[in-house]
Design a protein around this motif. Structure first.
Motif, short mmCIF file in Angstrom:
data_model
loop_
_atom_site.label_atom_id
_atom_site.label_comp_id
_atom_site.label_asym_id
_atom_site.label_seq_id
_atom_site.Cartn_x
_atom_site.Cartn_y
_atom_site.Cartn_z
N GLN A 252 0.83 -1.20 0.00
CA GLN A 252 0.00 0.00 0.00
C GLN A 252 0.87 1.26 0.00
OE1 GLN A 252 -2.59 -0.42 3.38
NE2 GLN A 252 -3.85 -1.98 2.39
N GLU A 253 1.93 1.23 0.80
CA GLU A 253 2.84 2.37 0.86
C GLU A 253 3.55 2.56 -0.49
OE1 GLU A 253 6.56 4.02 3.59
OE2 GLU A 253 5.73 2.05 4.00
N ILE A 254 3.98 1.46 -1.09
CA ILE A 254 4.64 1.53 -2.39
C ILE A 254 3.66 2.05 -3.44
CG2 ILE A 254 5.70 0.18 -4.24
CD1 ILE A 254 6.77 -1.67 -1.96
N SER A 255 2.44 1.56 -3.42
CA SER A 255 1.43 1.99 -4.38
C SER A 255 1.18 3.49 -4.27
CB SER A 255 0.14 1.22 -4.15
OG SER A 255 -0.85 1.63 -5.04
N LYS A 256 1.06 3.98 -3.06
CA LYS A 256 0.83 5.40 -2.84
C LYS A 256 2.01 6.22 -3.37
CE LYS A 256 -0.18 8.75 0.78
NZ LYS A 256 -0.41 8.96 2.21
N ARG A 257 3.22 5.79 -3.05
CA ARG A 257 4.42 6.50 -3.51
C ARG A 257 4.52 6.44 -5.03
NH1 ARG A 257 9.64 7.51 -1.11
NH2 ARG A 257 8.39 7.55 0.77
N TRP B 18 6.57 1.80 -9.90
CA TRP B 18 6.48 0.86 -8.77
C TRP B 18 7.88 0.55 -8.23
CZ3 TRP B 18 2.63 -1.26 -5.90
CH2 TRP B 18 2.99 -2.28 -5.03
N TYR B 19 8.81 0.21 -9.13
CA TYR B 19 10.15 -0.15 -8.69
C TYR B 19 10.90 1.03 -8.10
CZ TYR B 19 9.41 -4.67 -10.91
OH TYR B 19 8.91 -5.90 -11.25
N GLU B 20 10.68 2.22 -8.64
CA GLU B 20 11.32 3.41 -8.07
C GLU B 20 10.76 3.70 -6.68
OE1 GLU B 20 13.64 6.73 -7.33
OE2 GLU B 20 13.92 5.03 -8.68
N ALA B 21 9.46 3.57 -6.51
CA ALA B 21 8.86 3.77 -5.19
C ALA B 21 9.38 2.75 -4.19
CB ALA B 21 7.34 3.68 -5.29
N GLU B 22 9.47 1.50 -4.61
CA GLU B 22 10.00 0.44 -3.75
C GLU B 22 11.44 0.74 -3.36
OE1 GLU B 22 9.43 -4.28 -3.89
OE2 GLU B 22 10.45 -3.44 -5.63
N ARG B 23 12.25 1.17 -4.32
CA ARG B 23 13.66 1.50 -4.06
C ARG B 23 13.76 2.64 -3.05
NH1 ARG B 23 17.16 5.05 -4.65
NH2 ARG B 23 15.80 6.46 -5.78
N HIS C 157 2.15 6.19 -7.16
CA HIS C 157 1.13 7.09 -7.72
C HIS C 157 1.62 8.54 -7.66
CE1 HIS C 157 -2.90 8.20 -8.98
NE2 HIS C 157 -2.84 9.18 -8.10
N GLN C 158 2.24 8.92 -6.56
CA GLN C 158 2.77 10.27 -6.43
C GLN C 158 3.85 10.53 -7.48
OE1 GLN C 158 4.07 10.15 -2.36
NE2 GLN C 158 2.11 10.88 -1.55
N LEU C 159 4.74 9.56 -7.66
CA LEU C 159 5.81 9.70 -8.66
C LEU C 159 5.22 9.82 -10.06
CD1 LEU C 159 8.34 7.08 -7.25
CD2 LEU C 159 8.58 9.58 -7.19
N TRP C 160 4.21 9.01 -10.34
CA TRP C 160 3.54 9.03 -11.63
C TRP C 160 2.91 10.39 -11.90
CZ3 TRP C 160 -1.97 8.93 -12.27
CH2 TRP C 160 -2.40 8.73 -13.58
N SER D 193 1.63 7.17 -19.65
CA SER D 193 1.04 5.83 -19.73
C SER D 193 2.11 4.79 -20.03
CB SER D 193 -0.05 5.79 -20.80
OG SER D 193 0.50 6.06 -22.07
N GLY D 194 1.83 3.55 -19.60
CA GLY D 194 2.69 2.43 -19.92
C GLY D 194 3.98 2.33 -19.12
N ARG D 195 4.08 3.05 -18.01
CA ARG D 195 5.31 3.02 -17.22
C ARG D 195 5.05 2.61 -15.77
NH1 ARG D 195 7.86 8.75 -18.27
NH2 ARG D 195 9.27 8.02 -16.67
N ASP D 196 4.00 1.82 -15.57
CA ASP D 196 3.58 1.42 -14.23
C ASP D 196 4.71 0.77 -13.44
OD1 ASP D 196 1.24 2.21 -15.39
OD2 ASP D 196 0.22 0.28 -15.17
N GLN D 197 5.36 -0.20 -14.07
CA GLN D 197 6.42 -0.93 -13.38
C GLN D 197 7.57 -0.01 -13.00
OE1 GLN D 197 7.51 -4.26 -15.84
NE2 GLN D 197 6.08 -5.61 -14.77
N GLU D 198 7.92 0.90 -13.86
CA GLU D 198 9.00 1.84 -13.57
C GLU D 198 8.73 2.61 -12.29
OE1 GLU D 198 10.73 6.00 -15.43
OE2 GLU D 198 9.75 4.58 -16.78
#
Length: 53
Positions: A7-12, A31-36, A14-17, A24-29
């Motif tokens: 949930q925390e990663i998803s929120k982050r 997600w991984y940046e937020a996780e990092r 979304h903010q980065l996005w 569009s089309g960069r969801d994984q990018e």
């Protein structure tokens, strides 16, 4: 990672996005940046606050 982490990663992510202009089309990018970022923040926090004090 658990559901709370996801949930925390998803929120982050979304903010980065949004900050990147909602491309569009960069969801994984995002997600991984937020996780990092979150992992790095936790490591910095652990280094500042060791359990053995």
């Amino acid at each position: 990672m658990n559901d709370t982490d996801d949930q925390e990663i998803s929120k982050r992510a979304h903010q980065l996005w949004e900050q990147a202009g909602r491309p569009s089309g960069r969801d994984q990018e995002f997600w991984y940046e937020a996780e990092r970022q979150i992992k790095a923040e936790r490591i910095r926090h652990e280094l500042k606050m060791p359990d053995n004090l």
